[in-house]
Structures are given as structure tokens and as C-alpha cells.
Design an enzyme around this catalytic site. Structure first.
Site, PDB file in Angstrom:
ATOM      1  N   ASP A 157       1.647  -1.041 -10.231  1.00 32.25           N
ATOM      2  CA  ASP A 157       3.005  -1.426  -9.820  1.00 32.25           C
ATOM      3  C   ASP A 157       3.082  -2.953  -9.716  1.00 32.25           C
ATOM      4  O   ASP A 157       3.862  -3.498  -8.959  1.00 32.25           O
ATOM      5  CB  ASP A 157       3.297  -0.759  -8.464  1.00 32.25           C
ATOM      6  CG  ASP A 157       4.745  -0.896  -8.031  1.00 32.25           C
ATOM      7  OD1 ASP A 157       5.605  -1.033  -8.905  1.00 32.25           O
ATOM      8  OD2 ASP A 157       5.000  -0.881  -6.815  1.00 32.25           O
ATOM      9  N   LYS A 168       4.458  -0.371 -14.147  1.00 24.97           N
ATOM     10  CA  LYS A 168       5.790  -0.948 -14.025  1.00 24.97           C
ATOM     11  C   LYS A 168       6.047  -1.875 -15.214  1.00 24.97           C
ATOM     12  O   LYS A 168       5.174  -2.648 -15.605  1.00 24.97           O
ATOM     13  CB  LYS A 168       5.877  -1.763 -12.729  1.00 24.97           C
ATOM     14  CG  LYS A 168       7.314  -2.133 -12.462  1.00 24.97           C
ATOM     15  CD  LYS A 168       7.617  -3.294 -11.563  1.00 24.97           C
ATOM     16  CE  LYS A 168       6.923  -3.581 -10.322  1.00 24.97           C
ATOM     17  NZ  LYS A 168       7.634  -3.109  -9.139  1.00 24.97           N
ATOM     18  N   ASP A 182      -5.777  -5.456  -5.136  1.00 24.34           N
ATOM     19  CA  ASP A 182      -4.666  -6.416  -5.077  1.00 24.34           C
ATOM     20  C   ASP A 182      -5.230  -7.798  -4.773  1.00 24.34           C
ATOM     21  O   ASP A 182      -6.318  -7.933  -4.217  1.00 24.34           O
ATOM     22  CB  ASP A 182      -3.643  -6.022  -3.990  1.00 24.34           C
ATOM     23  CG  ASP A 182      -2.271  -6.657  -4.238  1.00 24.34           C
ATOM     24  OD1 ASP A 182      -1.354  -5.943  -4.671  1.00 24.34           O
ATOM     25  OD2 ASP A 182      -2.129  -7.891  -4.039  1.00 24.34           O
ATOM     26  N   GLY A 205       0.763  -1.245   0.000  1.00 22.61           N
ATOM     27  CA  GLY A 205       0.000   0.000   0.000  1.00 22.61           C
ATOM     28  C   GLY A 205       0.792   1.292   0.000  1.00 22.61           C
ATOM     29  O   GLY A 205       0.215   2.348   0.236  1.00 22.61           O
ATOM     30  N   TRP A 247       2.032   2.972  -2.528  1.00 20.89           N
ATOM     31  CA  TRP A 247       1.551   3.883  -3.582  1.00 20.89           C
ATOM     32  C   TRP A 247       0.187   4.459  -3.173  1.00 20.89           C
ATOM     33  O   TRP A 247      -0.092   5.629  -3.398  1.00 20.89           O
ATOM     34  CB  TRP A 247       1.446   3.157  -4.937  1.00 20.89           C
ATOM     35  CG  TRP A 247       2.762   3.053  -5.643  1.00 20.89           C
ATOM     36  CD1 TRP A 247       4.002   3.033  -5.060  1.00 20.89           C
ATOM     37  CD2 TRP A 247       2.994   2.971  -7.056  1.00 20.89           C
ATOM     38  NE1 TRP A 247       4.972   2.933  -6.033  1.00 20.89           N
ATOM     39  CE2 TRP A 247       4.385   2.882  -7.257  1.00 20.89           C
ATOM     40  CE3 TRP A 247       2.151   2.942  -8.171  1.00 20.89           C
ATOM     41  CZ2 TRP A 247       4.954   2.782  -8.536  1.00 20.89           C
ATOM     42  CZ3 TRP A 247       2.719   2.844  -9.450  1.00 20.89           C
ATOM     43  CH2 TRP A 247       4.107   2.771  -9.620  1.00 20.89           C
ATOM     44  N   ASP A 291      -8.366  -9.866  -8.623  1.00 22.52           N
ATOM     45  CA  ASP A 291      -7.334 -10.211  -9.604  1.00 22.52           C
ATOM     46  C   ASP A 291      -7.486  -9.266 -10.792  1.00 22.52           C
ATOM     47  O   ASP A 291      -8.564  -9.193 -11.393  1.00 22.52           O
ATOM     48  CB  ASP A 291      -7.582 -11.662 -10.028  1.00 22.52           C
ATOM     49  CG  ASP A 291      -6.539 -12.168 -10.976  1.00 22.52           C
ATOM     50  OD1 ASP A 291      -5.755 -11.356 -11.504  1.00 22.52           O
ATOM     51  OD2 ASP A 291      -6.509 -13.394 -11.197  1.00 22.52           O
TER      52      ASP A 291
HETATM   53  N1  SAM Z   1       2.703  -0.618  -5.210  1.00 21.48           N
HETATM   54  C1  SAM Z   1       2.770  -1.472  -4.040  1.00 21.48           C
HETATM   55  C2  SAM Z   1       3.206  -0.607  -2.873  1.00 21.48           C
HETATM   56  O1  SAM Z   1       3.678   0.487  -3.111  1.00 21.48           O
HETATM   57  O2  SAM Z   1       3.058  -1.056  -1.723  1.00 21.48           O
HETATM   58  C3  SAM Z   1       3.708  -2.639  -4.229  1.00 21.48           C
HETATM   59  C4  SAM Z   1       3.186  -3.628  -5.229  1.00 21.48           C
HETATM   60  S1  SAM Z   1       4.048  -5.146  -5.186  1.00 21.48           S
HETATM   61  C5  SAM Z   1       5.549  -4.734  -5.967  1.00 21.48           C
HETATM   62  C6  SAM Z   1       3.267  -6.091  -6.415  1.00 21.48           C
HETATM   63  C7  SAM Z   1       1.850  -6.504  -6.066  1.00 21.48           C
HETATM   64  O3  SAM Z   1       1.259  -7.039  -7.251  1.00 21.48           O
HETATM   65  C8  SAM Z   1       1.748  -7.606  -5.018  1.00 21.48           C
HETATM   66  O4  SAM Z   1       1.094  -7.115  -3.871  1.00 21.48           O
HETATM   67  C9  SAM Z   1       0.899  -8.687  -5.705  1.00 21.48           C
HETATM   68  O5  SAM Z   1      -0.058  -9.275  -4.851  1.00 21.48           O
HETATM   69  C10 SAM Z   1       0.200  -7.877  -6.801  1.00 21.48           C
HETATM   70  N2  SAM Z   1      -0.291  -8.669  -7.922  1.00 21.48           N
HETATM   71  C11 SAM Z   1       0.421  -9.531  -8.713  1.00 21.48           C
HETATM   72  N3  SAM Z   1      -0.417 -10.095  -9.620  1.00 21.48           N
HETATM   73  C12 SAM Z   1      -1.666  -9.566  -9.404  1.00 21.48           C
HETATM   74  C13 SAM Z   1      -2.945  -9.754 -10.020  1.00 21.48           C
HETATM   75  N4  SAM Z   1      -3.108 -10.600 -11.045  1.00 21.48           N
HETATM   76  N5  SAM Z   1      -4.006  -9.060  -9.545  1.00 21.48           N
HETATM   77  C14 SAM Z   1      -3.855  -8.216  -8.494  1.00 21.48           C
HETATM   78  N6  SAM Z   1      -2.674  -7.996  -7.871  1.00 21.48           N
HETATM   79  C15 SAM Z   1      -1.599  -8.665  -8.321  1.00 21.48           C
END
Ligand code: SAM
Length: 316
Positions: free
Chosen positions: A126, A166, A85, A53, A55, A101
Site C-alpha cells: 500500500d 496500490k 516500512d 499498520g 493492513w 526501505d
Molecule cells: N497500509 C498502511 C496501513 O494500512 O496502515 C498505510 C500505508 S501508507 C498509505 C504508505 C506508507 O508507505 C507510509 O507509511 C510510508 O512510510 C511507506 N513508504 C513509502 N516509501 C517507502 C519505502 N521506500 N520503503 C518502505 N516504506 C515506504
């Protein structure tokens, strides 16, 4: 790597804890904003792949809290931030959370419902899969996540809006650039100072959402497949070989963040404090249900079991 050692080697990890961010990624969004002014005029935002969280915290601190504290603000006027997420996230003021998702078509519907049918001014993503270390594979899975993000964008972003995503730089970066260019006349790949040089990560900053004339969301994948394909897409001016040889695409690539600011690849000594040694801070908000939670529990249980066995064998 222990907390104190990481505090020295990763200045943004340390600063994130000092400034109350849940993850060091907060600085990436802040540095992108310094360069591109992405929050100007923004009232509705979607944060895709938002956990834990940081961002969403940036969005809350930059958009929601100032509006809430302004004497002129009215309830119905406050910015709307929807964060999505797979993982649950601890609450953040002004952020509506949806556990879902982003590759699922229904997720866009859920977002639109929260905006009362209105569209977003900004979508940020991200998202990252669990990386394998195999660059081609990681880049491919990452690009699938971006395309899922783009699908949501085509449903929820207003014309003229912005999309920040990203990306992993690799052999198909030009293809991705061209696919994004179908929808945004201005696409820049940006590398914030807080993102390590050794990482293949960068961010696509896409401005002025302008879908092609007569675009139908259902045709998105057909359209994207045509980009760079041998047959090309006449209607989109994507001719065979468009991405290669003399027609090679040159992608605008920009470093962002204060150039005299902290360098994420450098170690910094811990600050001197009046009381003696610097006390390493705990993370601001650890993930509440990370995918590795079960593995940690099993590891803990097995090391406890091993200690018990050792104790029993010493006793006997
Ligand atoms: N932007 C976040 C922050 O600042 O705290 C960090 C994000 S982290 C690098 C990547 C996130 O992508 C993870 O929490 C993961 O659960 C989520 N993620 C990956 N595939 C996903 C999907 N298909 N649907 C939703 N979230 C997904």
C-alpha cells in the site's frame, strides 16, 4: 477539519476508529478480499509499506488470530506475517516488523530470513510517496515504488501466489498493466468503495505468479524496460505499438466492496447515542515517529514563542 467534522464527512474514518483499525485503509484491503478472496489458503504474507499498520491488523485478524485460537493450531503452524516500512510501527499480534526501505535490495533478504527460506503466498503493498499534487510526477514516483515492490515479489513470492499493490491511475497505467502481466496471467485493477472517486488511487490485484520461462531476478529491469519500447521484446511478445492504436490494451477495472455499503464520497450524520451527543473517538494508534513530527514540534515551539513575545509586549 476537526475530528467531529471529519467523522461526518468521512464515514470510513469514523468506522475505522469504532472498529479499532489504525487507518481507514483497512477497509480497502477488506473490500478487495470480499471481491477476490485473497486470503484463501494463505500462510505467509509480506506487507510492504505497512505503517501505521491497518493492513497488518487486517492480516492479523483474518489469518493469525483465527489460527491461534483454533484448538488444532500448533506454534510452528501459525501464519507468518512480515511487515516493512521506513517508519517504525506500534506492535501488532502475530506481525513481525522490519524497519526498512523497499527500494533496497537487502530488504528481500531480510524477509526471506524470517520465512526460513520459504516463500510467501501473498505480498501486499500500500506504499505511497508523499504526494505533490502534480499527477504525472506522483504517478511516476508511485510506479517506481510498485516496481520496487515487484522486485521484492520476484524474490519472495511462490509460484501461484498473489500480489496486491496500490497504483495511481494516469497516462502510464497501460504500461504498468503490461509490465505486471509479464509475471501474472490475471491482473485486475480494482477500486474499493472506501477509496474516494476523486482519488486517482486504485489497486492492482495480480493473481497466479508465473515468471517468464528462465527468468532471472537480475534481469527484471531490463525486461520491464522492453515492455512498450519501440524495439519491443521479441521473447515476450511485446511488439512496437502494442499499447496503442488498434492494439490498445483494455484493462479489467472492477469496483469492489458491497455496492449497498457506505459511499466514501458521501457525508453521513453522526449516529444518535443514548447519552446525548456523539463523542468523537481518538485515532486508534497514531503513528509513533511520523516524518512530520519535527515540523509539529517546531510549529508548537514557534507558536509558544509568539505567545511569550505577545505576553512580554503586553507586560511592558
Ligand atoms: N497500509 C498502511 C496501513 O494500512 O496502515 C498505510 C500505508 S501508507 C498509505 C504508505 C506508507 O508507505 C507510509 O507509511 C510510508 O512510510 C511507506 N513508504 C513509502 N516509501 C517507502 C519505502 N521506500 N520503503 C518502505 N516504506 C515506504
Amino acid at each position: 477539519m476537526g475530528k467531529a467534522s471529519r467523522d461526518k464527512r468521512d464515514i470510513y474514518y469514523r468506522k475505522a476508529k469504532e472498529e479499532g483499525w489504525r487507518a481507514r485503509s483497512a477497509f480497502k484491503l477488506l473490500q478487495i478480499d470480499e471481491e477476490f478472496n485473497i486470503f484463501e489458503g494463505v500462510k505467509r504474507v509480506v506487507d510492504l509499506c505497512a505503517a501505521p499498520g491497518s493492513w497488518s491488523q487486517v492480516l492479523s485478524r483474518k489469518l493469525f488470530l483465527p489460527a491461534k485460537l483454533s484448538p488444532a493450531s500448533r506454534d510452528g503452524d501459525l501464519p507468518l506475517i512480515v511487515a516493512i516500512d521506513l517508519q517504525p510501527m506500534a506492535p501488532i499480534e502475530g506481525v513481525i516488523q522490519v524497519q526498512g526501505d523497499i527500494t533496497n535490495a537487502r530488504t528481500a533478504e531480510l524477509v526471506i530470513r524470517h520465512f526460513d527460506g520459504c516463500k510467501a503466498d501473498l505480498v501486499v503493498c500500500d506504499g505511497a510517496p508523499d504526494v505533490t499534487g502534480l499527477h504525472d510526477m506522483d504517478e511516476f514516483v508511485q510506479s517506481q515504488l510498485i516496481l520496487a515492490g515487484l522486485t521484492i515479489v520476484t524474490h519472495v513470492l511462490k509460484k501461484g501466489g498473489k500480489f496486491i499493490a496500490k497504483i495511481f491511475r494516469g497516462k502510464d497505467t497501460s504500461l504498468l498493466y503490461c509490465q505486471l502481466k509479464l509475471f501474472f496471467p490475471i491482473v485486475t485493477f480494482a477500486k474499493p468503495k472506501s477509496s474516494r472517486n476523486s482519488s486517482i488511487e486504485a489497486f492492482a490485484v495480480c493473481e497466479n505468479y508465473s515468471p517468464p520461462e528462465g527468468f532471472n531476478e537480475k534481469d527484471l529491469h531490463r525486461l520491464l524496460e522492453k515492455v512498450g519500447s519501440p524495439s519491443g521484446a521479441d521473447d515476450l511478445d511485446c511488439r512496437s505499438g502494442w499499447l496503442e492504436g488498434p492494439n490498445k490494451v483494455y484493462i479489467p477495472f472492477l469496483a469492489c466492496g458491497d455496492l449497498s455499503g457506505y459511499d466514501s464520497d458521501q457525508s453521513y450524520p453522526l449516529p444518535k447515542v443514548a447519552e446525548g451527543t456523539y463523542q468523537s473517538l481518538d485515532p486508534v494508534q497514531p503513528p509513533i515517529a511520523p516524518p512530520y513530527k519535527r515540523a509539529l514540534e517546531l510549529k508548537k515551539a514557534s507558536s509558544h514563542g509568539i505567545r511569550e513575545l505577545e505576553r512580554l509586549s503586553l507586560d511592558s
